[in-house]
Structures are given as structure tokens and as C-alpha cells.
Write an enzyme that holds these catalytic residues in place. Structure first.
Site, PDB file in Angstrom:
ATOM      1  N   LYS A   1       0.849  -1.204   0.000  1.00 46.21           N
ATOM      2  CA  LYS A   1       0.000   0.000   0.000  1.00 46.21           C
ATOM      3  C   LYS A   1       0.878   1.247   0.000  1.00 46.21           C
ATOM      4  CE  LYS A   1      -3.944   1.954   2.593  1.00 46.21           C
ATOM      5  NZ  LYS A   1      -4.851   1.783   3.741  1.00 46.21           N
TER       6      LYS A   1
ATOM      7  N   SER B   1      -9.761   1.955   2.734  1.00 43.20           N
ATOM      8  CA  SER B   1      -8.874   2.689   1.856  1.00 43.20           C
ATOM      9  C   SER B   1      -7.848   1.817   1.125  1.00 43.20           C
ATOM     10  CB  SER B   1      -8.124   3.738   2.664  1.00 43.20           C
ATOM     11  OG  SER B   1      -7.315   3.111   3.655  1.00 43.20           O
TER      12      SER B   1
ATOM     13  N   SER C   1     -10.010  -0.457   6.939  1.00 45.66           N
ATOM     14  CA  SER C   1      -9.443  -0.339   5.593  1.00 45.66           C
ATOM     15  C   SER C   1      -8.740  -1.571   5.051  1.00 45.66           C
ATOM     16  CB  SER C   1      -8.481   0.839   5.531  1.00 45.66           C
ATOM     17  OG  SER C   1      -9.216   2.015   5.391  1.00 45.66           O
TER      18      SER C   1
END
Ligand code: GLN
Length: 447
Positions: free
Chosen positions: A50, A125, A149
Site C-alpha cells: 500500500k 482505503s 481499511s
């Protein structure tokens, strides 16, 4: 796609070929927009990262314009741990700006599509990581979970996502959103892979003062045959869609048939979780994001003087959702409202923690939905408030600091994956993975 467990047995030559195949596949699916770029470090098993986790010498932007051009000066601890275990960071994945969001639409790099249905969001997210694993464009990925997330995009994309107990995984080198809630965790194709990747990234780190300093491993003791006591929360499901309710019923039956004992429990109305979380998270975010001023990091827009430089840089560098949260956070921390909002939210956080503790006096695990619905269509969550409400089932777990794992259990009437989560006591990841493995085996669902 080959699993992480299998990939760990490959030779250097085979891994090289695997990476080329991955690169080709990623190039053939550009519309998905799961990756921001395809950097690669080392010769090990490729793991997607990420874009808020620092890999030395890679660009790292947290999905934001304000960090364009910023190069990470050091590795996050999870990256160091991965490298020593023979894994290679492979590509940065798309995400909501500063991990604020539930759809990955607030990324500066444009939206990511859901790999199962392109009209739908991948969740957020960590939407890029979930889409990459779900589409077979990654073996496994790292995400971060402040209020869901990892677990929510995993549920929307039909993969496994796990949020460790607060303090299990070092936050050193993770772009901070809300420091008392953030944890890095694995996003994988199955429960065993999640356990393997969790074991690699978790553990002590003197560089993170909130790290628990525990180095026990779960994978060597994985046991799907343990008989556990599992709490279910029937009243808690009032806000859930029919698909989610059906999945919940199916999972209860599956757990019973696997020999677990089911106990009905109650939790306080989850609407209080939303208020407590969005006050706490935005207050901490406001403080954490104060460092992006155009002087120390990333992009700078020169103004007439120093103050104007701050204003120009932050006005142009941050997107709308981030600005909304900075304003909200400043409001709840302001001297006139601090007692009414921030202090009250902290009291509520304690009550939530106590509620979980009370349930865990009688059970080993809790079964809960991950989200009230399957992945929504783009534009379906029309207001920020609607988006915040979709976090109703995930955020209390971060407020209480507990570990939880989301796994797909069913396909909805529209063909979308439905995920559920198991929640365990703090530091009891072993029971979490054992229970999840049992549920996975019994329901045998693949997206
Ligand atoms: N959707 C939640 C938020 O926007 C959670 C995000 C996260 O876990 N990073 O704050």
C-alpha cells in the site's frame, strides 16, 4: 494465482518468471488501476505494498498530491521483516488519500475498480491492495487498517484481510492517519496465507513505542479442529442488507456443524461507534497531517511569504475529503468544543472496549458483518455521511484495539462477494486464525 505458501517454495529462477507474468498481467489490466507503480526490490516472493508504507528509495505518497515526489529515506519495519524472510516489496497499490475513505475514490491517482464488477468500488482505503489480490495481480499484499481499511475492501473483493491487535505490528514507516488506531496487516487469497504473512510482519520493534514487543508465531500451531465458543450478535444486524443477513445465518450454521458452540450476545447500538470513531480519528489526523506544510515534505507551492506558502501548499496539495477531516478534527479539539466532543468520544471508546471485554468473558471469538452491504456502485454513497455510516461494523474493533479477520463466505444475489469477520481478544491471534481456518474450510467459498 499461486498462493503465498506455494510461492515461498519457488527457486529464484521461478520467482523471476512469476514476476514477469505478474507484470504482463498487470499491463493487460490497466483499467483496474490497482497499482500506482511497479517498483521491485530484491529477488524474493513479490508482495504488493500500500502506498502509505515506506520502501527505501521508492516514492511514497499516501495517495496524495501533497507528497508527490517524496522519496522514502528508509524502510518501514514491516518491509525490513519481509526482506529478511525472503519476500520482495513489489509495486505500490492505490489507496484513499491518507487512508481516509471507504471506496479508494479519494486517491490523487484516480479510482480503482472492483475486480469482480467494474461498476462497483473495491472498498477502501486499501482498495488497490484488495483489487490486486482479488484480480490475481498479486500473490498477497499489505494494507493498513484504521477503521476497517483492510477488512472492508477484502470483503468487497472476495479475499481475506486481517487487522492485528493494536501494537502487534510496528507502525514505524507507516504514514500516520490516526496513531492510536492504525495497524498494518495482510491481505491474501486464503486464511493460511494471511497467517504466514502476519507472522512475518508482526513482532517486536524498539522503533515504535506502542509496539507490544511480542514475537510468538501462529502458523506453526494453526489448528482448524479446535472447538471454540463463538458469540453472535443478532440485533446488531438491523442495519445490514438481506445478503449480509443470509451470509451471517449461513456462517452460524457452518460454525455449528463444525462443532463450535454459538452464544447469542448483544452490543450497544453501533451508531455511537461512528461518532466516537470519526471524532477520534479526525482529531488525531489533524495533528498528524500538520507536518505536511510544504517545507519538510513533498510538494511546495511558493506563496507571498511563509504563511502564504503553508496555505497555498495545503490548499492545493490536499483533496476534499482530507480537508474535511482536518476541519472536523480542529473543530472537535478546539477549546470551546473539546469537552463536548473529544472527551466524550474517549469515554465512549472506553465503554466500547468494556463491552467487548464483557462478551469475551464467555467466548473465544465474535462473528460480525464487515459492512452493511456488498460493494456499492460508484456514486451510490452520495454524501460523506453515507460513506462514514458504511464503516459501522469495522470501526469499534479499532477503537477497542482488537484483532479481526474478514473472509468471503458467500456470493450475493448480484454475484458480489459477501465477507464476514471474526473478532478475537487482544493478542489472541492464534484463536482468530484457528477459527477463521475452520470457517473457511466449512464454507469453502472462493470468489
Ligand atoms: N473508512 C474509514 C475512514 O475513512 C477507515 C479508513 C481506514 O481504516 N484507514 O476513516
Amino acid at each position: 494465482m499461486i498462493t503465498l505458501k506455494e510461492a515461498l517454495t519457488l527457486s529464484t529462477e521461478e520467482l523471476k518468471k512469476l514476476k514477469e507474468e505478474l507484470q504482463d498481467k498487470i499491463a493487460q489490466n490497466p483499467e483496474l488501476n490497482a497499482y500506482i507503480d511497479l517498483n521491485n526490490v530484491g529477488e524474493g516472493v513479490p508482495i504488493a505494498i500500500k502506498d502509505n508504507i515506506q520502501v527505501k528509495d521508492w516514492s511514497v505518497t499516501s495517495g496524495s498530491n501533497i507528497l508527490q515526489g517524496y522519496i522514502a529515506p528508509y524502510n518501514a519495519t514491516v518491509i525490513e521483516k519481509m526482506l529478511s524472510a525472503g519476500l520482495s516489496p513489489f509495486g505500490r497499490t492505490n489507496m484513499d488519500e491518507f487512508a481516509m475513505g471507504s471506496t479508494t475514490e479519494s486517491s490523487f491517482y484516480g479510482k480503482t475498480l472492483n475486480p469482480i464488477n467494474a461498476e462497483r468500488v473495491p472498498g477502501g482505503s486499501s482498495g488497490g491492495s484488495a483489487a490486486a489480490v482479488g484480480a490475481g495481480l498479486a500473490i498477497a499484499a499489505l494494507g493498513s487498517d484504521t477503521g476497517g481499511s483492510i477488512r472492508q475492501p477484502a470483503a468487497y473483493c472476495g479475499i481475506v484481510g486481517m487487522k492485528p491487535t493494536y501494537g502487534r505490528v510496528s507502525r514505524y514507516g507507516l504514514g500516520a492517519y490516526a496513531s492510536s488506531l492504525d495497524q498494518i496487516g495482510p491481505m491474501t487469497q486464503n486464511v493460511e496465507d494471511a497467517a504466514i504473512l502476519y507472522d512475518i510482519i508482526a513482532g517486536s520493534d524498539p522503533k515504535d513505542s506502542t509496539n507490544a514487543g511480542m514475537d510468538d508465531k501462529v502458523t506453526p500451531n494453526l489448528n482448524a479442529d479446535r472447538k471454540l465458543k463463538i458469540a453472535v450478535l443478532p440485533k446488531y444486524l438491523n442495519d445490514a442488507s438481506n445478503d449480509v443477513k443470509e451470509a451471517y445465518e449461513k456462517a452460524i450454521e457452518a460454525l455449528k456443524s463444525a462443532g463450535h458452540t454459538i452464544l447469542e450476545k448483544e452490543m450497544m447500538d453501533a451508531k455511537y461507534d461512528i461518532s466516537a470513531y470519526y471524532i477520534t480519528a479526525t482529531a488525531e489526523a489533524t495533528t498528524n497531517l500538520a507536518r505536511y506544510d510544504g517545507i519538510r515534505y513533498g510538494n511546495r507551492i511558493e506563496g507571498k511569504n511563509l504563511e502564504d506558502t503553508f496555505i497555498q501548499t495545503r490548499s492545493q496539495g490536499f483533496g476534499d475529503e482530507v480537508k474535511r477531516r482536518i476541519m472536523l478534527g480542529n473543530f472537535v479539539l478546539s477549546s470551546g468544543y473539546y469537552e463536548a466532543y473529544y472527551v466524550k468520544a474517549q469515554r465512549t471508546r472506553h465503554i466500547i472496549k468494556d463491552e467487548y471485554a464483557k462478551i469475551f468473558q464467555d467466548v473465544d471469538l465474535i462473528l460480525s458483518p464487515v459492512a452493511p452491504t456488498v460493494a456499492p456502485k460508484f456514486g451510490e454513497l452520495a454524501t460523506p455521511m453515507q460513506m462514514y455510516l458504511s464503516d459501522i461494523y469495522t470501526i469499534s474493533i479499532n477503537l477497542a484495539g482488537l484483532p479481526a479477520l474478514s473472509l468471503p463466505v458467500m456470493k450475493s444475489s448480484e454475484g458480489m462477494p459477501v465477507g464476514l469477520q471474526l473478532i478475537a481478544k487482544a493478542y489472541d491471534e492464534q484463536t482468530l486464525f484457528d477459527g477463521a481456518l475452520s470457517l473457511e474450510k466449512t464454507l469453502a467459498y472462493k470468489a
